[in-house]
Write a protein that holds these residues in place. Structure first.
Motif, PDB file in Angstrom:
ATOM      1  N   ASN A   2       4.348   4.133 -10.616  1.00 43.77           N
ATOM      2  CA  ASN A   2       3.034   4.188 -11.243  1.00 43.77           C
ATOM      3  C   ASN A   2       1.980   3.509 -10.380  1.00 43.77           C
ATOM      4  O   ASN A   2       0.841   3.983 -10.277  1.00 43.77           O
ATOM      5  CB  ASN A   2       3.083   3.530 -12.625  1.00 43.77           C
ATOM      6  N   LYS A   3       2.360   2.398  -9.737  1.00 41.39           N
ATOM      7  CA  LYS A   3       1.422   1.700  -8.869  1.00 41.39           C
ATOM      8  C   LYS A   3       1.090   2.553  -7.651  1.00 41.39           C
ATOM      9  O   LYS A   3      -0.064   2.585  -7.199  1.00 41.39           O
ATOM     10  CB  LYS A   3       1.999   0.355  -8.432  1.00 41.39           C
ATOM     11  N   ALA A   4       2.094   3.258  -7.108  1.00 41.44           N
ATOM     12  CA  ALA A   4       1.849   4.121  -5.945  1.00 41.44           C
ATOM     13  C   ALA A   4       0.910   5.261  -6.305  1.00 41.44           C
ATOM     14  O   ALA A   4       0.016   5.615  -5.532  1.00 41.44           O
ATOM     15  CB  ALA A   4       3.174   4.672  -5.421  1.00 41.44           C
ATOM     16  N   ALA A   5       1.093   5.842  -7.499  1.00 38.80           N
ATOM     17  CA  ALA A   5       0.208   6.916  -7.941  1.00 38.80           C
ATOM     18  C   ALA A   5      -1.218   6.408  -8.127  1.00 38.80           C
ATOM     19  O   ALA A   5      -2.193   7.092  -7.773  1.00 38.80           O
ATOM     20  CB  ALA A   5       0.737   7.516  -9.242  1.00 38.80           C
ATOM     21  N   PHE A   6      -1.351   5.193  -8.670  1.00 35.92           N
ATOM     22  CA  PHE A   6      -2.683   4.625  -8.871  1.00 35.92           C
ATOM     23  C   PHE A   6      -3.378   4.370  -7.534  1.00 35.92           C
ATOM     24  O   PHE A   6      -4.567   4.651  -7.368  1.00 35.92           O
ATOM     25  CB  PHE A   6      -2.566   3.320  -9.658  1.00 35.92           C
ATOM     26  N   LEU A  11      -7.609   6.694  -3.361  1.00 33.73           N
ATOM     27  CA  LEU A  11      -8.078   7.376  -2.155  1.00 33.73           C
ATOM     28  C   LEU A  11      -8.628   8.759  -2.483  1.00 33.73           C
ATOM     29  O   LEU A  11      -9.665   9.165  -1.946  1.00 33.73           O
ATOM     30  CB  LEU A  11      -6.942   7.493  -1.140  1.00 33.73           C
ATOM     31  N   LEU A  12      -7.958   9.484  -3.369  1.00 26.08           N
ATOM     32  CA  LEU A  12      -8.360  10.862  -3.661  1.00 26.08           C
ATOM     33  C   LEU A  12      -9.677  10.931  -4.433  1.00 26.08           C
ATOM     34  O   LEU A  12     -10.527  11.789  -4.147  1.00 26.08           O
ATOM     35  CB  LEU A  12      -7.253  11.559  -4.454  1.00 26.08           C
ATOM     36  N   ILE A  13      -9.852  10.057  -5.405  1.00 27.40           N
ATOM     37  CA  ILE A  13     -11.032  10.144  -6.276  1.00 27.40           C
ATOM     38  C   ILE A  13     -12.342   9.941  -5.500  1.00 27.40           C
ATOM     39  O   ILE A  13     -13.286  10.728  -5.671  1.00 27.40           O
ATOM     40  CB  ILE A  13     -10.898   9.166  -7.452  1.00 27.40           C
ATOM     41  N   PHE A  80      -5.813  17.239  -3.278  1.00 29.77           N
ATOM     42  CA  PHE A  80      -4.408  16.912  -3.512  1.00 29.77           C
ATOM     43  C   PHE A  80      -3.498  17.861  -2.731  1.00 29.77           C
ATOM     44  O   PHE A  80      -2.452  17.454  -2.223  1.00 29.77           O
ATOM     45  CB  PHE A  80      -4.102  16.988  -5.003  1.00 29.77           C
ATOM     46  N   GLN A  81      -3.905  19.126  -2.621  1.00 26.75           N
ATOM     47  CA  GLN A  81      -3.137  20.082  -1.815  1.00 26.75           C
ATOM     48  C   GLN A  81      -3.262  19.775  -0.330  1.00 26.75           C
ATOM     49  O   GLN A  81      -2.290  19.906   0.427  1.00 26.75           O
ATOM     50  CB  GLN A  81      -3.614  21.507  -2.097  1.00 26.75           C
ATOM     51  N   LEU A 129       1.120   9.588   2.189  1.00 23.94           N
ATOM     52  CA  LEU A 129       2.500  10.009   2.437  1.00 23.94           C
ATOM     53  C   LEU A 129       3.388   8.815   2.807  1.00 23.94           C
ATOM     54  O   LEU A 129       4.524   8.712   2.345  1.00 23.94           O
ATOM     55  CB  LEU A 129       2.521  11.058   3.542  1.00 23.94           C
ATOM     56  N   THR A 130       2.866   7.911   3.622  1.00 19.99           N
ATOM     57  CA  THR A 130       3.638   6.724   3.975  1.00 19.99           C
ATOM     58  C   THR A 130       3.911   5.863   2.745  1.00 19.99           C
ATOM     59  O   THR A 130       4.993   5.285   2.596  1.00 19.99           O
ATOM     60  CB  THR A 130       2.888   5.902   5.035  1.00 19.99           C
ATOM     61  N   LEU A 131       2.931   5.786   1.866  1.00 26.04           N
ATOM     62  CA  LEU A 131       3.105   5.005   0.639  1.00 26.04           C
ATOM     63  C   LEU A 131       4.226   5.566  -0.220  1.00 26.04           C
ATOM     64  O   LEU A 131       5.108   4.834  -0.687  1.00 26.04           O
ATOM     65  CB  LEU A 131       1.786   4.977  -0.136  1.00 26.04           C
ATOM     66  N   PHE A 132       4.225   6.888  -0.421  1.00 26.65           N
ATOM     67  CA  PHE A 132       5.257   7.488  -1.260  1.00 26.65           C
ATOM     68  C   PHE A 132       6.634   7.391  -0.613  1.00 26.65           C
ATOM     69  O   PHE A 132       7.632   7.158  -1.300  1.00 26.65           O
ATOM     70  CB  PHE A 132       4.900   8.950  -1.541  1.00 26.65           C
ATOM     71  N   VAL A 133       6.693   7.562   0.703  1.00 25.53           N
ATOM     72  CA  VAL A 133       7.988   7.433   1.384  1.00 25.53           C
ATOM     73  C   VAL A 133       8.526   6.018   1.228  1.00 25.53           C
ATOM     74  O   VAL A 133       9.725   5.808   0.983  1.00 25.53           O
ATOM     75  CB  VAL A 133       7.845   7.815   2.870  1.00 25.53           C
TER      76      VAL A 133
END
Length: 226
Positions: A2-6, A11-13, A80-81, A129-133
């Motif tokens: 959840n923290k990674a998504a936040f 960055l995206l918003i 996002f894409q 991507l690095t964050l999610f990995v």
């Protein structure tokens, strides 16, 4: 997770809001590209379309591509894409063709808009991507118990993996005999100096120079030669 998504949304918003302000209503195009239409209010009536090398009357219409920045949701969705490095070239080209609000795009009319996507791609690829990995790797280490080991225990675990992979290297016979094709390839692969290595380095440098010499518009002969 959840923290990674936040953190990813942080960055995206901002980029979605900035893209909404930059490209809102500017990516619409008329499907008739051969009538010198500039204002999209003139994109009415019919025109001759040639889908199979024969003319067919088709209605003119103004529409966005399969992506747009006309709303916050659409802007967030396409960014996002783009984070996955999929299809971002098409979006960047459309942004480079922008001429204004509700006007027909023209090739490379606003090339500076490409910086928005280049910067977003760099930050997205390196950051998101690095964050999610890293999150997935941490979850994996916690599931396997590695995350709870001390530094010395982790060092021993890595050393044990290396010891399992250690085996005597096979060397070809040094007896004087006619060199086979496999032996020649082996000797070229392990030798890091000499004429062969210099030739390969020269070819790679020449390849790099030719890649850097691409420009637009370029002649057909130069492209084929390159």
């Amino acid at each position: 997770m959840n923290k990674a998504a936040f953190v990813s949304l942080s960055l995206l918003i901002p980029f979605a809001i900035y893209g909404l302000n930059l490209f809102n209503g500017k990516m619409q195009t008329c499907n008739d590209n051969n009538s010198n239409i500039y204002n999209l209010t003139d994109c009415v009536g019919e025109y001759f379309s040639s889908p199979y090398n024969w003319n067919v009357l088709a209605p003119r219409r103004v529409a966005n591509p399969y992506y747009d920045f006309d709303s916050f949701g659409s802007s967030l969705f396409i960014l996002f894409q783009i984070v996955s490095q999929e299809g971002w070239i098409d979006v960047m080209w459309s942004a480079e063709d922008i001429t204004g609000i509700f006007t027909q795009p023209s090739p490379f009319a606003s090339q500076g808009n490409a910086l928005f996507f280049v910067i977003f791609n760099l930050l997205g690829a390196v950051f998101v991507l690095t964050l999610f990995v890293s999150v997935f790797m941490r979850n994996y280490t916690e599931q396997t118990g590695v995350a709870f080991l001390t530094t010395d225990q982790r060092s021993w675990l890595e050393l044990r993996k290396l010891l399992r992979q250690v085996s005597p290297s096979k060397r070809p016979s040094s007896k004087k005999k006619r060199e086979s094709w496999k032996e020649w390839c082996y000797r070229r692969a392990i030798t890091k100096n000499g004429r062969w290595q210099r030739t390969v380095t020269l070819v790679l440098m020449l390849h790099l120079v030719l890649l850097c010499l691409e420009f637009y518009p370029a002649s057909y002969v130069w492209d084929r030669t390159r």
